[in-house]
Scaffold this motif. Structure first.
Motif, PDB file in Angstrom:
ATOM      1  N   LYS A 263       0.709  -1.338  -0.217  1.00  0.00           N
ATOM      2  CA  LYS A 263       0.002  -0.048  -0.143  1.00  0.00           C
ATOM      3  C   LYS A 263       0.851   1.351   0.025  1.00  0.00           C
ATOM      4  CE  LYS A 263      -0.597   0.078   5.082  1.00  0.00           C
ATOM      5  NZ  LYS A 263      -1.649  -0.182   5.997  1.00  0.00           N
ATOM      6  N   ALA A 264       2.244   1.187   0.272  1.00  0.00           N
ATOM      7  CA  ALA A 264       2.906   2.415   0.464  1.00  0.00           C
ATOM      8  C   ALA A 264       3.472   2.546  -1.210  1.00  0.00           C
ATOM      9  CB  ALA A 264       4.250   2.261   1.389  1.00  0.00           C
ATOM     10  N   GLY A 265       3.430   1.545  -1.802  1.00  0.00           N
ATOM     11  CA  GLY A 265       4.169   1.706  -3.219  1.00  0.00           C
ATOM     12  C   GLY A 265       4.970   0.429  -3.708  1.00  0.00           C
ATOM     13  N   PHE A 266       6.053   0.778  -4.507  1.00  0.00           N
ATOM     14  CA  PHE A 266       6.700  -0.240  -4.992  1.00  0.00           C
ATOM     15  C   PHE A 266       7.864  -0.988  -3.858  1.00  0.00           C
ATOM     16  CE2 PHE A 266       4.994   1.185  -8.974  1.00  0.00           C
ATOM     17  CZ  PHE A 266       4.657  -0.082  -9.764  1.00  0.00           C
ATOM     18  N   LEU A 267       8.182  -2.085  -4.086  1.00  0.00           N
ATOM     19  CA  LEU A 267       9.253  -2.634  -2.856  1.00  0.00           C
ATOM     20  C   LEU A 267      10.503  -2.701  -3.719  1.00  0.00           C
ATOM     21  CD1 LEU A 267       7.149  -5.308  -1.365  1.00  0.00           C
ATOM     22  CD2 LEU A 267       7.379  -3.034  -0.467  1.00  0.00           C
ATOM     23  N   SER A 268      10.557  -2.434  -5.159  1.00  0.00           N
ATOM     24  CA  SER A 268      12.006  -2.550  -5.809  1.00  0.00           C
ATOM     25  C   SER A 268      11.646  -1.451  -7.112  1.00  0.00           C
ATOM     26  CB  SER A 268      12.248  -3.865  -5.978  1.00  0.00           C
ATOM     27  OG  SER A 268      11.202  -4.506  -6.711  1.00  0.00           O
ATOM     28  N   ASN A 269      12.809  -1.820  -8.025  1.00  0.00           N
ATOM     29  CA  ASN A 269      12.546  -1.011  -9.261  1.00  0.00           C
ATOM     30  C   ASN A 269      13.414  -1.506 -10.360  1.00  0.00           C
ATOM     31  OD1 ASN A 269      12.037   1.043 -11.115  1.00  0.00           O
ATOM     32  ND2 ASN A 269      13.225   2.402 -10.493  1.00  0.00           N
ATOM     33  N   HIS A 270      13.389  -2.972 -10.132  1.00  0.00           N
ATOM     34  CA  HIS A 270      14.221  -3.727 -11.525  1.00  0.00           C
ATOM     35  C   HIS A 270      13.615  -3.197 -12.796  1.00  0.00           C
ATOM     36  CE1 HIS A 270      15.457  -6.473  -8.347  1.00  0.00           C
ATOM     37  NE2 HIS A 270      14.658  -6.603  -7.815  1.00  0.00           N
ATOM     38  N   ALA A 271      12.538  -2.842 -13.033  1.00  0.00           N
ATOM     39  CA  ALA A 271      11.972  -2.575 -14.328  1.00  0.00           C
ATOM     40  C   ALA A 271      12.480  -1.089 -14.775  1.00  0.00           C
ATOM     41  CB  ALA A 271      10.440  -2.332 -14.362  1.00  0.00           C
ATOM     42  N   GLY A 272      13.061  -0.364 -13.856  1.00  0.00           N
ATOM     43  CA  GLY A 272      13.712   0.904 -14.108  1.00  0.00           C
ATOM     44  C   GLY A 272      12.712   2.087 -14.350  1.00  0.00           C
ATOM     45  N   GLY A 273      11.459   1.919 -13.769  1.00  0.00           N
ATOM     46  CA  GLY A 273      10.644   2.925 -13.760  1.00  0.00           C
ATOM     47  C   GLY A 273       9.663   3.026 -15.035  1.00  0.00           C
ATOM     48  N   THR A 280       5.976   4.440 -14.457  1.00  0.00           N
ATOM     49  CA  THR A 280       5.500   4.155 -13.088  1.00  0.00           C
ATOM     50  C   THR A 280       5.186   5.071 -11.976  1.00  0.00           C
ATOM     51  OG1 THR A 280       7.477   2.864 -12.295  1.00  0.00           O
ATOM     52  CG2 THR A 280       6.024   1.704 -13.771  1.00  0.00           C
ATOM     53  N   GLY A 281       6.185   6.019 -12.205  1.00  0.00           N
ATOM     54  CA  GLY A 281       6.345   7.070 -10.982  1.00  0.00           C
ATOM     55  C   GLY A 281       7.566   6.834 -10.329  1.00  0.00           C
ATOM     56  N   GLN A 282       8.407   5.606 -10.543  1.00  0.00           N
ATOM     57  CA  GLN A 282       9.455   5.507  -9.854  1.00  0.00           C
ATOM     58  C   GLN A 282      10.620   6.030 -10.824  1.00  0.00           C
ATOM     59  OE1 GLN A 282       9.096   0.914  -9.639  1.00  0.00           O
ATOM     60  NE2 GLN A 282      10.051   1.453  -7.690  1.00  0.00           N
TER      61      GLN A 282
END
Length: 441
Positions: A263-273, A280-282
């Motif tokens: 619920k707080a958002g993504f737990l990682s960013n392997h896809a690079g946003g 995705t906002g990352q």
């Protein structure tokens, strides 16, 4: 061919050669009353400027510019803006000995085989000096993409790796964006050795584009990562682009590389946003391979225009490692690509637009239609030549009927008036027959 024009949010055409009189840019799609970004432009040009560090070319261009049109009392008039960058330290004579020789690693051989002619003076349009126009264009979109921030870390230069994880803004104090301060003296010593050996090196750069809103980009052929990759790899010395984990991600399983969420958002960013071609906002993470500059002082084997084998050692003013000068160009292309995505997203999201915004979009679409018509006419000319050589009938009525049926089906799917669409087809075929009578495809 319209490969010198970028039809993006801004829409501009660049021109000029490395050792010609000047390089420049023409910007047509610009609103009136906008303050000309003098400070922004001067800063960006200073970051890209040649002879800015001990490992850069010694070509001494101050990159001063002349505004030829489109600006009055410091503001845009709505008319085309033309900016010239005069080549004040060009030395075309330095390349006279190469006029019949194809330099290894350069575009000489490819350009000659495409056009049967090419500018051998430092590569002409294929020179890195061409990028000054790209950097200038990016100054006009900086306000649009705020608060997005673009930072860099160079993770490899030649045989040296950098273990630092910090991302840096482009700055003259650390032109390589080398984040391992302990290894920095070692890096400079390594580059000194490369320079003494009359050689060059490239590297790998990682970019972090933060504060990007979610939802930028479109599915299938207009994916944000696809457009970013094209924008970046259009830079002459770029040889590879990947996002997030990139090739390293292939070593892991899907359960390890999927970016899980709570619920707080993504737990990682392997896809690079970017997922599905949409942000995705990352932070968008981009890995970029920069090749070594092809001009170096070592003896090399090649051929001349007659196909004869020769050996050359290239002399002149060239970068040992041009990463400091390519970083501002990468930044410029990312800014231009994101500005395009943001402009389109405003329309999709139903944000308040003004009549000029809609007219700008329509003008771009109309221009694309004309360019496609021009390309179709050129293909028909090639068909005419082929049919003449193979003794085929020029007019193929059955083929025209197939085209009409395809247009009718597509018009029906799109909810367009079929009668009007067929009238347009008749006009298209008529235009393509001009200078090509009785020829159809």
């Amino acid at each position: 061919m319209h490969s010198n024009k970028l039809s993006s949010y801004l829409g501009f055409t660049t021109f000029g050669e490395s050792h010609g009189t000047a390089l420049g840019i023409v910007i047509e799609d610009i609103k009136p009353g906008i303050d000309f970004p003098f400070d922004e432009l001067n800063l960006l040009l200073a970051n890209r400027k040649p002879n800015s560090n001990p490992y850069s070319t010694t070509r001494n261009e101050n990159d001063e510019y002349q505004i030829i049109s489109g600006i009055f009392e410091g503001k845009t008039t709505g008319m085309p803006i033309c900016i010239l960058f005069l080549n004040k330290d060009a030395k075309p004579g330095d390349y006279e000995y190469l006029k019949d020789i194809f330099r290894p690693g350069h575009a000489d051989f490819s350009l000659f085989n495409k056009f049967k002619n090419y500018d051998y003076r430092g590569g002409g349009r294929a020179s890195g000096r061409e990028t000054i126009s790209r950097v200038a264009a990016s100054a006009f979109v900086s306000q649009l993409i705020k608060p997005i921030e673009i930072k860099f870390q160079t993770i490899r230069i030649g045989a040296m790796s950098c273990s630092g994880e910090e991302y840096l803004l482009i700055n003259q104090d650390n032109p390589f964006c080398w984040t391992d301060s302990i290894k920095l003296p070692e890096l400079y010593s390594y580059l000194d050795d490369i320079k003494s050996d009359k050689d060059t090196v490239g590297g790998i750069v990682r970019v972090s584009v933060s504060r990007v809103p979610a939802g930028l980009g479109d599915p299938v052929f207009e994916k944000l990562n696809a457009n970013l990759a094209k924008a970046i790899i259009s830079i002459g010395s770029i040889k590879g682009v990947s996002f997030g984990d990139g090739f390293e991600g292939t070593e892991h399983t899907g359960s390890q590389t999927n970016d899980q969420m709570d619920k707080a958002g993504f737990l990682s960013n392997h896809a690079g946003g970017i997922a599905g071609g949409i942000s995705t906002g990352q932070p968008i993470i981009i890995n970029i391979a920069v090749k070594p500059i092809s001009s170096h002082g070592k003896s090399q084997k090649t051929i001349n225009k007659s196909g004869e084998e020769v050996s050359i050692a290239i002399t002149g003013r060239h970068d040992v490692c041009h990463i400091p000068r390519v970083l501002p160009v990468i930044e410029a292309m990312i800014k231009l690509c994101l500005a395009d995505a943001i402009a389109w997203q405003k329309q999709i999201a139903g944000q308040k637009l003004y009549i000029d915004d809609y007219r700008e979009s329509l003008d771009k679409i109309d221009e694309d239609l004309l360019l496609l018509l021009y390309r179709r006419k050129k293909v028909v000319e090639q068909v005419k030549t082929l049919k003449r050589e193979t003794n085929l009938e020029f007019r193929d009525v059955a083929r025209e009927q197939v085209i009409a049926e395809q247009w009718t089906l597509l018009a029906d799917e799109l909810g367009l008036d079929k009668t009007a669409v067929l009238e347009i087809l008749d006009r298209v075929l008529e235009v393509c027959r001009i200078d090509n009578p009785d020829c159809s495809l």
